[in-house]
Motif scaffolding. Structure first.
Motif, PDB file in Angstrom:
ATOM      1  N   GLU A 115       0.817  -1.219   0.000  1.00 39.32           N
ATOM      2  CA  GLU A 115       0.000   0.000   0.000  1.00 39.32           C
ATOM      3  C   GLU A 115       0.850   1.269   0.000  1.00 39.32           C
ATOM      4  OE1 GLU A 115      -3.164  -0.123   2.874  1.00 39.32           O
ATOM      5  OE2 GLU A 115      -3.557  -2.242   2.463  1.00 39.32           O
ATOM      6  N   ASP A 116       1.934   1.275  -0.778  1.00 36.88           N
ATOM      7  CA  ASP A 116       2.803   2.439  -0.963  1.00 36.88           C
ATOM      8  C   ASP A 116       3.397   2.991   0.331  1.00 36.88           C
ATOM      9  OD1 ASP A 116       2.528   2.430  -3.724  1.00 36.88           O
ATOM     10  OD2 ASP A 116       0.703   3.647  -3.639  1.00 36.88           O
ATOM     11  N   GLU A 117       3.537   2.150   1.317  1.00 34.13           N
ATOM     12  CA  GLU A 117       4.182   2.569   2.558  1.00 34.13           C
ATOM     13  C   GLU A 117       5.646   2.146   2.513  1.00 34.13           C
ATOM     14  OE1 GLU A 117       2.257   1.602   6.226  1.00 34.13           O
ATOM     15  OE2 GLU A 117       0.275   1.752   5.323  1.00 34.13           O
ATOM     16  N   TYR A 118       6.458   2.811   3.327  1.00 38.37           N
ATOM     17  CA  TYR A 118       7.856   2.416   3.445  1.00 38.37           C
ATOM     18  C   TYR A 118       8.384   2.805   4.824  1.00 38.37           C
ATOM     19  CZ  TYR A 118       9.169   7.281   2.501  1.00 38.37           C
ATOM     20  OH  TYR A 118       9.312   8.634   2.556  1.00 38.37           O
TER      21      TYR A 118
END
Length: 148
Positions: A115-118
């Motif tokens: 989910e486009d997290e980092y």
């Protein structure tokens, strides 16, 4: 080039640790000297013993804050990866990690999550050059081996 990976790898930044320790020593010494030199001045300002002690304590507190920069560490094994940054620490299973990346122009590596997290991996810093390359390769190799 293949990186041989042991069962557990651990990386910590090198240059920032040297700079942080040097800065911490400088702060403590400077504030101690200033604190000890405080006294009666020709301007009429009177510094008491408590003011001198406060200056020294302030130097120690500032040095402690600077030494927080030495805290980052990444530790990985076949099951997952633990990322400890300046304040926070997280443990991820390799199945939760999509990629280990080091974007162009970035100061440190990061773990790409769903989910486009980092999560930034402050222990692997660009200023450490070859050590950073070695760390990223080792982490990628562990990731690849774990997810098949």
């Amino acid at each position: 080039m293949s990186v041989v990976v042991s069962s557990t790898v651990e990386f910590r930044p090198r240059r920032i640790r040297v700079v942080a320790w040097a800065s911490a020593v400088f702060l403590v010494v400077s504030f101690t000297v200033i604190g000890l030199l405080l006294g009666d001045t020709p301007t009429g300002v009177i510094f008491r013993t408590s003011d001198q002690v406060a200056m020294i304590v302030l130097g120690v507190l500032l040095a402690g804050g600077v030494l927080l920069l030495t805290r980052p560490r990444v530790r990985a094994d076949a099951e997952g990866i633990e990322v400890r940054n300046v304040i926070t620490a997280h443990r991820f299973a390799w199945s939760e990690v999509l990629h280990v990346s080091f974007p162009d122009g970035a100061s440190w590596a990061r773990l790409e999550l769903p989910e486009d997290e980092y999560v930034s991996v402050m222990a692997v810093q660009a200023v450490d050059r070859e050590r950073a390359v070695t760390a990223v390769r080792a982490l990628r190799e562990l990731h690849r081996a774990a997810i098949g």
